[in-house]
Design an enzyme around this catalytic site. Structure first.
Site, short mmCIF file in Angstrom:
data_model
loop_
_atom_site.label_atom_id
_atom_site.label_comp_id
_atom_site.label_asym_id
_atom_site.label_seq_id
_atom_site.Cartn_x
_atom_site.Cartn_y
_atom_site.Cartn_z
N GLY A 1 0.83 -1.20 0.00
CA GLY A 1 0.00 0.00 0.00
C GLY A 1 0.86 1.26 0.00
N CYS B 1 9.08 3.97 -0.39
CA CYS B 1 7.81 4.41 0.19
C CYS B 1 7.82 4.42 1.71
CB CYS B 1 6.65 3.57 -0.34
SG CYS B 1 6.97 1.80 -0.25
N THR C 1 -24.17 -41.35 53.94
CA THR C 1 -24.89 -42.17 52.97
C THR C 1 -23.84 -42.84 52.09
OG1 THR C 1 -25.03 -40.35 51.39
CG2 THR C 1 -26.93 -40.66 52.84
N ASP D 1 -27.09 -45.08 42.68
CA ASP D 1 -26.36 -43.85 42.30
C ASP D 1 -24.87 -44.18 42.20
OD1 ASP D 1 -25.91 -41.18 41.74
OD2 ASP D 1 -25.80 -40.58 43.86
N HIS E 1 -26.71 -39.28 33.94
CA HIS E 1 -26.89 -38.20 34.91
C HIS E 1 -27.63 -37.01 34.31
CE1 HIS E 1 -24.47 -40.29 37.85
NE2 HIS E 1 -24.74 -39.32 38.72
#
Lengths: 91, 882
Positions: B220, B253, B599, B654, B723
């Site tokens: 450019g 340039c 548990t 579970d 799940h």
């Protein structure tokens, strides 16, 4: 297919000359022509030009040209210049 | 452009086609060359270019009448020698870079045919540079020189071509249009066999290249601002600027266009310029200069001035200057159309601006940068690192040159270690695809050969786990000044809290905090944190089921890191190691968390998860991080001996679900497999006994341990679609988690054992193995079956039998939920199940429709889907399949 074919070996050191010979062989070919590229490691622009001519003559004479033992590097070159569709290939 | 192409004659098209065909053939042949072949050609080309540097410079000057012969010769030498020095050891054929630690190899693929436009300002050096780049990268080039530089470029191409072909390059590798028109360029730019356009030229040509629809490298326009800051070495700066701006009469340039000078040094800098041969224009001269060398209509520089000497420009304008004047310096008061000299000037005219502050100087530099030079080059002279850094941040320039000349600095390799080039990428600001100093890598398609890598896996467990009857006695080992026991009312009533207290060292101050027996709410957690703060606790004992232990985990998190944002920490993630949100590591307090489970199911005493109920927003928030894992787990069966039968069954299933899902998870590893398989074996053997004979101490012990072992497995391998389904169904219909899991389990085994509709990406596994893992479980349990299919069926049947023995309802319909009600809930169930993160480690990715099918299978109960035929294989191999 290749049982009655004419079989020509292409020498890796004389590819252009051997392709020239193959062109001449096409004139008298009754069957398919098999070009054995097993010993060709690399091709140059002049060989490519020779192959293009060979393909043209084969088309004119309706002779099938089978390339045997083409290594993948050469196959890629042929692919890039769109020549693969003009030949048959045999491993 | 289409019209211009259409106007080409047939003969001209044949000529252009011939060039392309030749280049295409050469490029194709070139693909066979090795790195050694290529390097053997490049070196003599470079030497040929060096030898002819002066000759080509003279040709360029004669033809273009721009620039300085000495400088052009120097440019030709830089374009050959310096570029060669940079590329000579670079690999550009085959594997060019390897990253063994990443399993990645970069492999070069040539582009093929490059159509290259070269400029009038740097004609021969650009050709030399591009020829060397092309051979190094095995490409063929068709050159189209600027019409006013055709002959010198043709000569440069010829010299390069002859040297290349002599040393083995394919014939036809370079061609050059002998004369060219815009139509020729348009035709070639759009040619199907041209792979890349490399356009170095005026903005029009660069734009045409980018508009062609072909990949293009384009340079450019520039408008280089320079900030001359007061700490700079002024003598060096002034010489550098003059050197650069007068180099080849300013035709590069990247050369300096406007110098912004700090007020404090402005006068002395101008004096130094003057001392070294610059003419400082007065106001009138500046106005005259601006009017003459800049086209008032377009605002661009006049072509007649480009590449001319300062004295010639002065004569053109009518200024009276000394005969050896090198540079015309024009003070300006701003940037923009009212200040014509603030634009790009490819000749030795330099604008200067007096800045009253750093901020003003930077602002003016930004203005110059944006007045036609975005993406190109900017220069700063300063010793102040902060200002240099700030300049680098605010300038939009591919090259920010520090304390060196702009033009020669930007070329790279002379004043700095940038890549040498004659083609400056200007980024998107300049309409370019790159900000690089264009070099060999821009002339290649770089392919990446990426080998499969294995993600680093982990296996984490709490530091200490005490298990078997009376393991709670180990509490005596833990010294504490202040301990809080988090528990629920039932634990107090049964006397478990007293049991625990008995084993805490007597010197410890103990406070008991009783929370509701439900999934913890934010309010409950925060009350707990208040208590922890009040008692300055250094130890937390969580005594209860999953809800209590989860509450304690979150209390500890908020106690140690009060700033932790629970909502933010609950953000979704796919891979724990790559998650966006990180848990806090800085702590204002520290407390040991000892979890005592009451548990035998959730395994919360060893997991890194905690579920929080957000009543305010009506949702559950799942937190997951290994920092949540308790420090100590106590797995003492005395706390579960009185569990009711229903709870024993639900929590036991579970536990089985945890183990089975961890076993087939995409994150499963030999470490997790060993835990998962052991837990499955223990559940199948001891759960029925614990259920039928609650006082059987061995069965209770084994089940309590199994729950913990399964939790260790899923803490590291995660769970799965079972799940996800159970979470959605359980929440909607108020069904206990373990029971919801049980309703889904046989169906999920059959689903995962089938051929997936959609595979889950799993880089750590070789092929789909879920069915083989299930078969392995069947073998482990001695269930029978010869083939994988038979073994999976045996496992499903054994699971059904276990559920029957535990008197667990075998269908959702059995729970009294009507088909209509279930049908109404289905869209929500599927949506929620799909949003649940649990299935993301499932071996088979569930489609939405498949989630629906699974729900319906569970609704109907026993009519299980057929287990699909999977490829048969020796099971023994699958022990090492992950």
């Amino acid at each position: 297919m290749t049982m009655n074919a004419e079989w020509l070996e292409i020498d890796g050191e004389r590819v252009v000359q051997d392709l020239q010979a193959a062109r001449e062989a096409l004139d008298s070919a009754q069957n398919d022509v098999v070009l054995d590229f097993s010993s060709v490691r690399r091709i140059d622009p002049s060989a490519l030009r020779a192959m293009e001519k060979l393909a043209g003559i084969a088309d004119e004479k309706a002779v099938k040209v089978v390339l045997r033992g083409v290594n993948v590097d050469i196959y890629k070159v042929l692919k890039l210049v769109k020549l693969t569709s003009r030949f048959s290939f045999l491993a | 452009m289409a019209e211009t192409v259409a106007s080409l004659s047939e003969e001209r098209i044949a000529y252009l086609e011939g060039l392309v065909s030749q280049a295409r053939t050469a490029a194709a042949v070139f693909t066979q060359y090795t790195q050694e072949d290529v390097d053997r050609i490049v070196k003599p080309m470079v030497l040929a270019g060096l030898e002819q540097a002066q000759y080509l410079a003279r040709l360029a000057i004669e033809e273009t009448r721009l620039g300085v012969v000495e400088d052009k010769a120097l440019k030709n030498m830089v374009a050959t020698e310096f570029v060669y020095n940079y590329i000579k050891d670079k690999r550009t054929v085959g594997a060019i870079r390897e990253f063994p630690e990443r399993g990645v190899v970069e492999v070069a693929e040539p582009i093929g045919v490059i159509f290259s436009l070269t400029p009038i300002t740097n004609p021969t050096s650009t050709v030399l540079f591009k020829c060397i780049m092309a051979i190094k990268t095995r490409n063929a080039v068709i050159f189209s020189p600027h019409p006013s530089a055709g002959h010198c470029c043709y000569e440069a191409v010829r010299i390069m071509y002859e040297a290349a072909v002599k040393h083995g390059a394919p014939e036809g590798v370079f061609t050059c249009l002998e004369s060219q028109t815009l139509q020729d360029n348009a035709y070639l730019m759009r040619h199907k066999d041209v792979g890349l356009i490399d356009a170095t030229g005026g903005p029009g040509m660069v734009k045409a290249a980018y508009s062609s629809g072909k990949p293009a490298l384009g340079v450019g326009p520039g408008n280089t601002p320079v900030y001359l800051e007061k700490t700079a070495d002024l003598n060096m700066a002034v010489v550098d600027i003059i050197t650069s701006k007068t180099f080849d009469n300013g035709t590069i340039c990247a050369s300096e266009q406007t110098v912004v000078i700090d007020d404090e040094i402005y006068d002395s800098v101008l004096q130094k310029f003057s001392d070294l041969g610059a003419h400082i224009c007065n106001e009138k001269e500046t106005e005259l200069l601006g009017r003459t060398v800049i086209d008032p209509k377009t605002g661009y520089m006049q072509p007649m001035a480009v590449g001319q000497k300062a004295t010639d420009i002065a004569r053109m304008v009518g200024l009276s200057v000394k005969p050896k004047t090198k540079l015309l310096i024009a003070p300006i008061q701003g940037v923009g159309p009212e200040h014509p000299l603030s634009v790009e000037k490819l000749f030795p005219v330099l604008a200067v601006y007096r800045a009253k502050s750093v901020n003003e100087a930077l602002t003016v530099c930004v203005d110059v940068n944006h007045a036609g030079g975005i993406g190109h080059t900017a220069v700063i002279f300063s010793r102040n690192d902060q200002i240099i850094q700030k300049f680098g941040e605010v300038m939009n320039a591919g090259r920010i040159i520090v304390n060196s000349p702009g033009s020669i600095g930007a070329l790279g390799g002379v004043y700095n270690d940038m890549v040498p080039t004659f083609s400056f990428g200007c980024g998107t600001g300049g309409g370019n695809s790159t900000t690089d100093n264009v070099n060999v890598y821009n002339y290649l398609n770089i392919k990446r050969v990426a080998r499969r890598t294995q993600a680093h896996m982990w296996f984490r467990v709490p530091n200490q786990i005490y298990f078997n009857m009376n393991a709670v006695e180990n509490l005596r080992h833990f010294q504490s000044r202040s301990t809080i026991i988090i528990t629920n009312p039932a634990m107090e009533q049964i006397g478990h809290v007293d049991t625990v207290r008995r084993h805490i060292p007597p010197e410890t101050h103990v406070h008991v905090s009783v929370i509701p027996d439900a999934e913890p709410e934010v309010k409950v957690v925060m009350q707990g944190v208040e208590a922890l703060n009040f008692y300055k606790a250094d130890q937390i004992i969580a005594l209860g089921g999953g809800s209590v232990i989860d509450a304690a985990k979150i209390m500890k998190l908020k106690y140690e890191s009060p700033e932790a944002d629970l909502e933010e920490l609950a953000a979704p993630f796919l891979d724990l190691r790559k998650r966006v949100i990180q848990y806090p590591t800085e702590k204002v307090a520290q407390a040991r968390l000892i979890a005592i489970s009451t548990t035998s199911g959730t395994g919360s005493e060893v997991t890194p998860f905690a579920v929080l109920t957000d009543k305010e927003h009506g949702r559950k928030v799942t937190l997951a991080d290994y920092s949540l894992s308790p420090d100590v787990a106590i797995v003492d069966p005395q706390f579960v001996m009185s569990m009711p039968k229903g709870l024993t069954a639900d929590t036991g299933i579970d536990c089985l679900t945890h183990a089975l899902e961890a076993g087939v998870s995409i994150f499963a590893s030999p470490y997790t497999d060993s835990n998962a398989m052991q837990a499955i074996r223990m559940v199948f053997k001891f759960l029925p006994i614990a259920y039928e004979h609650p006082q059987d101490e061995e069965a209770r012990t084994m089940m309590h341990n199994a729950a913990c072992i399964a939790a260790i497995a899923f803490s590291n391998a995660a769970v799965g679609v079972n799940h996800a389904l159970a979470h959605a169904f359980g929440a909607r219909f108020g069904v206990a988690h373990g029971r919801a899991n049980a309703l889904m389990l046989p169906h999920v085994i059959a689903f995962n054992a089938g051929v997936p509709t959609k595979f889950m990406p799993s880089p750590n596994q070789r092929g789909y193995i879920a069915h083989k893992k299930y078969a392995m479980v069947a073998d482990l349990l001695g269930l029978g079956g010869q083939t994988i299919d038979e073994k999976v069926k045996s496992l499903v049947a054994a699971t059904e039998q276990l559920l029957d023995r535990l008197a667990i309802p075998r269908s959702i319909a059995d729970l009294g939920i009507s088909k209509e009600e279930f049908e109404r809930a289905m869209p929500d169930l599927v949506k929620i199940a799909f949003d649940d993160p649990s299935w993301r480690s499932n071996p088979r990715m569930p489609l939405l429709s498949e989630l629906g099918d699974l729900f319906w299978s569970a609704y109907r109960g026993r009519s299980l889907p057929t287990v699909a035929k999977a490829p048969q294989q020796q099971i023994a191999e699958e022990w090492s399949c992950v």
